[in-house]
Design a protein around this motif. Structure first.
Motif, PDB file in Angstrom:
ATOM      1  N   LYS A   8       0.836  -1.201   0.000  1.00 31.24           N
ATOM      2  CA  LYS A   8       0.000   0.000   0.000  1.00 31.24           C
ATOM      3  C   LYS A   8       0.867   1.247   0.000  1.00 31.24           C
ATOM      4  CE  LYS A   8      -3.774   2.213   2.471  1.00 31.24           C
ATOM      5  NZ  LYS A   8      -4.559   2.236   3.713  1.00 31.24           N
ATOM      6  N   THR A  61      -1.107  -3.595  -5.928  1.00 29.28           N
ATOM      7  CA  THR A  61      -1.549  -2.533  -5.033  1.00 29.28           C
ATOM      8  C   THR A  61      -2.855  -1.963  -5.515  1.00 29.28           C
ATOM      9  OG1 THR A  61      -0.845  -0.595  -3.776  1.00 29.28           O
ATOM     10  CG2 THR A  61      -0.385  -0.538  -6.126  1.00 29.28           C
ATOM     11  N   LEU A  62      -3.659  -1.495  -4.560  1.00 28.97           N
ATOM     12  CA  LEU A  62      -4.860  -0.742  -4.873  1.00 28.97           C
ATOM     13  C   LEU A  62      -4.576   0.699  -4.457  1.00 28.97           C
ATOM     14  CD1 LEU A  62      -8.535  -1.508  -4.410  1.00 28.97           C
ATOM     15  CD2 LEU A  62      -7.629   0.408  -3.096  1.00 28.97           C
ATOM     16  N   GLY A 121       1.429  -7.281   4.438  1.00 22.52           N
ATOM     17  CA  GLY A 121       2.045  -6.713   5.626  1.00 22.52           C
ATOM     18  C   GLY A 121       1.133  -7.014   6.801  1.00 22.52           C
ATOM     19  N   GLY A 128      -3.607   1.239   9.588  1.00 25.46           N
ATOM     20  CA  GLY A 128      -3.434   0.217  10.615  1.00 25.46           C
ATOM     21  C   GLY A 128      -4.725  -0.507  10.942  1.00 25.46           C
ATOM     22  N   GLN A 131      -6.503  -6.076   9.162  1.00 23.78           N
ATOM     23  CA  GLN A 131      -7.546  -7.002   8.744  1.00 23.78           C
ATOM     24  C   GLN A 131      -7.620  -7.307   7.252  1.00 23.78           C
ATOM     25  OE1 GLN A 131     -11.564  -4.695   8.816  1.00 23.78           O
ATOM     26  NE2 GLN A 131     -10.324  -3.778  10.401  1.00 23.78           N
ATOM     27  N   GLY A 133      -5.602  -8.684   5.084  1.00 27.59           N
ATOM     28  CA  GLY A 133      -5.141 -10.039   4.766  1.00 27.59           C
ATOM     29  C   GLY A 133      -6.143 -11.090   5.243  1.00 27.59           C
TER      30      GLY A 133
HETATM   31  N1  LIG Z   1      -4.655  -0.414  -0.845  1.00 30.28           N
HETATM   32  C1  LIG Z   1      -4.011  -1.571  -0.676  1.00 30.28           C
HETATM   33  N2  LIG Z   1      -3.428  -2.188  -1.733  1.00 30.28           N
HETATM   34  C2  LIG Z   1      -2.771  -3.362  -1.598  1.00 30.28           C
HETATM   35  N3  LIG Z   1      -2.631  -3.985  -0.421  1.00 30.28           N
HETATM   36  C3  LIG Z   1      -3.182  -3.421   0.671  1.00 30.28           C
HETATM   37  C4  LIG Z   1      -3.902  -2.196   0.603  1.00 30.28           C
HETATM   38  N4  LIG Z   1      -4.322  -1.889   1.846  1.00 30.28           N
HETATM   39  C5  LIG Z   1      -3.878  -2.875   2.662  1.00 30.28           C
HETATM   40  N5  LIG Z   1      -3.186  -3.792   1.947  1.00 30.28           N
HETATM   41  C6  LIG Z   1      -2.472  -4.989   2.450  1.00 30.28           C
HETATM   42  O1  LIG Z   1      -3.078  -5.433   3.653  1.00 30.28           O
HETATM   43  C7  LIG Z   1      -2.154  -5.328   4.749  1.00 30.28           C
HETATM   44  C8  LIG Z   1      -2.909  -5.008   6.004  1.00 30.28           C
HETATM   45  O2  LIG Z   1      -3.568  -3.753   5.871  1.00 30.28           O
HETATM   46  P1  LIG Z   1      -4.613  -3.181   6.935  1.00 30.28           P
HETATM   47  O3  LIG Z   1      -5.607  -4.251   7.206  1.00 30.28           O
HETATM   48  O4  LIG Z   1      -5.214  -1.985   6.269  1.00 30.28           O
HETATM   49  O5  LIG Z   1      -3.825  -2.800   8.155  1.00 30.28           O
HETATM   50  C9  LIG Z   1      -1.148  -4.295   4.285  1.00 30.28           C
HETATM   51  O6  LIG Z   1       0.097  -4.412   4.950  1.00 30.28           O
HETATM   52  C10 LIG Z   1      -1.042  -4.630   2.803  1.00 30.28           C
HETATM   53  O7  LIG Z   1      -0.226  -5.779   2.602  1.00 30.28           O
END
Ligand SMILES: Nc1ncnc2c1ncn2[C@@H]1O[C@H](COP(=O)(O)O)[C@@H](O)[C@H]1O
Ligand SMILES: Cc1cc2nc3c(=O)[nH]c(=O)nc-3n(C[C@H](O)[C@H](O)[C@H](O)COP(=O)(O)OP(=O)(O)OC[C@H]3O[C@@H](n4cnc5c(N)ncnc54)[C@H](O)[C@@H]3O)c2cc1C
Lengths: 257, 328
Positions: A8, A61-62, A121, A128, A131, A133
Motif C-alpha cells: 500500500k 496494489t490498490l 504486511g 493500521g 484485517q 489479509g
Molecule cells: N490499498 C491496498 N493495496 C494493496 N494492499 C493493501 C492495501 N491496503 C492494505 N493492503 C495490504 O493489507 C495489509 C494489512 O492492511 P490493513 O488491514 O489496512 O492494516 C497491508 O500491509 C497490505 O499488505
C-alpha cells in the motif's frame, strides 16, 4: 511457487504530520511516498522464496495511478509482475480493499496459474486496520497466519513462526495455498541494484479498475493528538557536558549519588 | 448486550482486556445494555470469577475439546455464535484481539474499527481511532446494528468497583475443521538472561548518527554502566548494524522506561510512537533543532562519539571517587 504480495502506497512522513485544511488527508505536497516496512519485508520474502524454489512473483496494489512507483520499487528488487488496481486516490476502507483484492486474485488466477502463497504486511502503515489479509483469506477460503517472523515452505504446507505475547515463539503450520501477513524483522530487505531499477522502469504494469463495495467505518476527519511538549533543559555542548549529565543521572536515581 | 473478548494468562485477565472492559462498561451504561465477557483456555474460569468488579454481568467460558491451543478463526466462530443481539462486540487492540475481531468481521461481513481510543454510544456511534500507530487520530462513524471494534492499548484506564460477581456460563461452540485449520502447533520458549529491551528501566538508543556497527560499542559501554538495554532506530536495523529485535517504533518495540537516552536519532514520528511512553528522554544530538528535541527533558548538543564516552568516563570517575571516599 507462485506468490502474490500486496503493498500500500503511503506518505513518508518524517518528524511531524501536517494535515490539509479540510482535515481529510495528510498534506503530502512536500513528502515522498513509500510502503510499510512490513510490506518491504513481504516483498523480500517473496523474492527469496522464488529464488530458492522457482516460480513467479507478482506485486499488487490498490491505489492512485502514482502507486505505480511502489510497484516499480518492488520490481526493482526482483518481483516479476506488477498489478495496479487503480482508484481516484480516495481512502478505501478495509472491507472495500479486501473485496477488490479478492476480485483481482480470482481474475489473475483464471488468466494464469493459481497463487500458492499470498503475502501481506501485518498492518498498513497509515490506517493500521489489521484485517485486509484476514478478509482476503476469508474471501478466497484460505487459511491465514499473521505476525510472521519466519516462513518455511514445506511440501504443500507453510510453517510460520510468530512472537508470543509473553516472550518466546508460537509455531503455526497450514496447508498451501495460504495467506501470510509478515512483520518487519523476518528478513533484511536488499537494496535495489542499478540494473534492477532500469529493468523495473521498462516493465509493463497491468492495470485493472476495481469495483468498490460499501464497508466502513466512515472517516469524518483527521486530527493530531494533543501532546504536552516541553522545552528541554540543555545540559551543555560536547563532552564538557558530561559532569552535568552525571548529576542528572544521580538526581533521577539512575546511578547512585 | 455488549460482548467483550477477555484474554487471560494463567487465570489472570490481561491488563489490556481490563482496559477494554472499562470502555465496554461505559458503552453498556450509555446504551442500557449488560456487559458480557467471553474467555478461552486453561484458567478461563478463574479469570472470569473476578470480572464482576469490572462490570461484567455474564462471563461465557468457552469449552471445546479441540480448543486446547489458540486458533483465531475458531475463537472468532465462538464469538460470532454468542453475539446474536449484541450491540457492540469488542476486544483489546492486542495482537490476538485485533486478529480475532478481524476474523469476526471477515466471517460476518461486518466492518471492524481497530485501535479505537474513544467511542460515543449515541445513535451515530462516533469513534476515535489511531492511525500511524497513534501519531494521528481519525474521527469516524461506524454504522449498523452491531459494531465490531478493538480498543487501543493504554487509551482507557482500568476501572474497578465493588459489584456482584459475574454469572459464569459454559459455552460449547459448534466448530468445523475449517475453523481449526489455523492453530498453534508448537511453542519455543524465550531465551533468558539478557536485560530485555521491553522491560529495561533505562534504554540507550542509537540511530543514524552512530554511523556504523562498531561505534555501537560506546553505547553498549554506557548501557553496561547504567544496567540499561540498547535500542535503535530503523536506520540502524535496515543498514544491518543491529538486529531488528532492537528496533524501537511503529514497526518495532514500544518501550516505557524511566529514562531513554536517544543518541543520533532525529525523532521521526514512527520512532517517537515507540518511545514516547518513556518518563524522560535525554537527547544527545549535534542538531539543536532536531524534532526529537520537542520530546526531550534534557539535551546535550554535540557529537555523540565524544559525548557518550565522556559520560561513561565521568560515571567511572564518580564511582571510583565514591569507592575511595568509602575506604578513606
Ligand atoms: N490499498 C491496498 N493495496 C494493496 N494492499 C493493501 C492495501 N491496503 C492494505 N493492503 C495490504 O493489507 C495489509 C494489512 O492492511 P490493513 O488491514 O489496512 O492494516 C497491508 O500491509 C497490505 O499488505
Ligand atoms: C511506515 C513506517 C514505519 C517506520 N517504523 C519505524 C520504527 O519502528 N522505528 C524507527 O526508528 N523508524 C521507523 N521508520 C523510519 C523513520 O521514518 C525514520 O526514517 C527513522 O526513524 C530515522 O532514523 P534516525 O533518527 O536514526 O535517522 P535520521 O533521521 O537520519 O537522523 C539522524 C540524527 O542523528 C543526528 N546526528 C548525526 N550525526 C551525529 C553525531 N555524530 N552525533 C550526534 N548526532 C548526530 C542528526 O542530527 C539527526 O538528528 C518508519 C518509517 C515508516 C514510513
Amino acid at each position: 511457487m507462485n506468490i502474490l504480495v500486496c503493498v500500500k502506497r503511503v506518505p513518508a512522513t518524517g518528524g511531524t504530520i501536517v494535515l490539509t485544511a479540510d482535515e481529510q488527508e495528510i498534506d503530502t505536497r512536500y513528502l515522498g511516498f513509500t510502503v510499510s516496512p512490513h510490506e518491504e519485508c513481504a516483498v523480500e520474502e517473496a523474492v527469496r522464496i522464488v529464488e530458492a524454489r522457482g516460480g513467479t512473483s507478482t506485486v499488487l496494489t490498490l491505489g492512485p495511478a502514482a502507486a505505480e512507483d511502489q510497484l516499480r520499487d518492488a520490481l526493482a528488487v526482483g518481483i516479476e509482475r506488477g498489478v495496479l488496481l487503480e482508484t481516484d486516490g480516495s481512502d478505501w476502507d478495509a472491507v472495500a480493499t479486501a473485496g477488490a483484492i479478492v476480485d483481482a486474485v480470482k481474475s489473475q488466477e483464471s488468466a494464469a496459474a493459481p497463487f500458492d502463497l499470498l503475502l501481506f504486511g501485518n498492518e498498513a502503515a497509515d490506517t493500521g486496520d489489521y484485517q485486509v489479509g484476514i478478509r482476503v483469506a476469508a474471501g478466497l477460503d484460505l487459511p491465514v497466519v499473521i505476525g510472521a517472523k519466519a516462513i518455511e515452505i514445506l511440501d504443500g504446507a507453510v510453517r510460520v513462526r510468530r512472537e508470543a505475547a509473553g516472550g518466546g515463539w508460537e509455531i503455526y503450520e497450514v496447508p498451501l495455498p495460504a495467506v501470510v501477513a509478515v512483520k518487519e524483522g523476518i528478513n533484511l530487505p536488499r537494496y535495489p541494484s542499478v540494473p534492477g531499477r532500469l529493468r523495473a522502469r521498462k516493465k509493463e504494469i497491468e492495470r485493472m479498475t476495481p469495483e468498490r463495495r460499501a464497508g466502513g467505518p466512515e472517516k469524518l476527519r483527521l486530527r493530531l493528538p494533543v501532546e504536552h511538549h516541553q522545552a528541554a533543559e540543555i545540559l551543555g555542548s560536547g563532552p564538557d557536558a558530561a559532569p552535568r549529565v552525571v548529576e542528572v543521572l544521580q538526581k533521577l536515581g539512575v546511578i547512585a549519588s | 448486550m455488549i460482548l467483550t473478548l477477555v484474554e487471560q494468562t494463567n487465570g489472570q485477565p490481561d491488563r489490556l482486556s481490563l482496559e477494554t472492559l472499562a470502555l465496554a462498561r461505559r458503552l453498556g451504561s450509555g446504551l442500557g445494555a449488560p456487559v458480557h465477557a467471553v474467555l478461552f483456555g486453561t484458567g478461563a474460569r478463574d479469570a472470569a470469577a473476578d470480572l464482576g468488579r469490572h462490570g461484567v454481568g455474564v462471563a461465557h467460558v468457552v469449552e471445546h475439546e479441540r480448543l486446547d491451543a489458540y486458533a483465531p478463526a475458531a475463537w472468532a466462530a465462538a464469538l460470532a455464535q454468542l453475539m446474536s443481539g449484541a450491540k457492540v462486540v469488542l476486544a483489546a487492540g492486542s495482537e490476538r484481539g485485533n486478529e480475532v475481531m478481524a476474523h469476526v468481521g471477515a466471517q460476518t461481513g461486518l466492518p471492524m474499527a481497530a485501535n479505537c481510543t474513544d467511542v460515543s454510544p449515541r445513535d451515530s456511534f462516533g469513534l476515535v481511532r489511531q492511525r500511524w500507530a497513534g501519531s494521528l487520530l481519525e474521527d469516524a462513524r461506524l454504522d449498523g446494528d452491531m459494531r465490531l471494534l478493538t480498543v487501543a492499548p493504554h487509551a482507557v484506564a482500568v476501572e474497578e468497583s465493588a459489584g456482584p460477581a459475574a454469572t459464569i456460563e459454559t459455552f460449547r461452540p459448534e466448530l468445523t475443521d475449517r475453523d481449526l485449520r489455523v492453530r498453534v502447533v508448537g511453542r519455543v520458549e524465550a531465551e533468558k538472561g539478557k536485560i530485555s529491551l521491553a522491560d529495561a528501566r533505562v534504554v540507550v538508543g542509537g540511530g543514524r548518527g552512530v554511523g556504523g556497527p562498531e561505534a555501537f560499542g560506546i553505547l553498549e559501554e554506557l548501557a553496561g554502566l547504567l544496567g540499561a538495554a540498547v535500542g535503535v532506530s530503523r536506520v540502524a536495523t535496515s543498514a544491518g548494524w543491529r538486529p531488528h529485535s532492537d528496533q524501537i517504533g511503529q514497526t518495532g518495540l514500544r518501550i516505557a522506561p524511566d529514562l531513554y537516552i536517544a543518541c543520533g536519532i532525529s525523532g521521526a514520528i514512527q520512532h517517537i510512537v515507540g518511545c514516547k511512553a518513556a518518563k524522560r528522554i535525554l537527547v544527545i544530538n549535534k542538531d539543536a533543532d532536531a524534532p526529537i528535541m520537542g520530546r526531550a527533558a534534557y539535551a546535550v548538543i554535540g557529537d555523540l562519539h565524544t559525548v557518550v564516552p565522556a559520560i561513561s568516563a565521568e560515571i567511572r570517575r564518580v564511582r571510583a571517587n565514591g569507592a575511595a571516599a568509602g575506604r578513606g
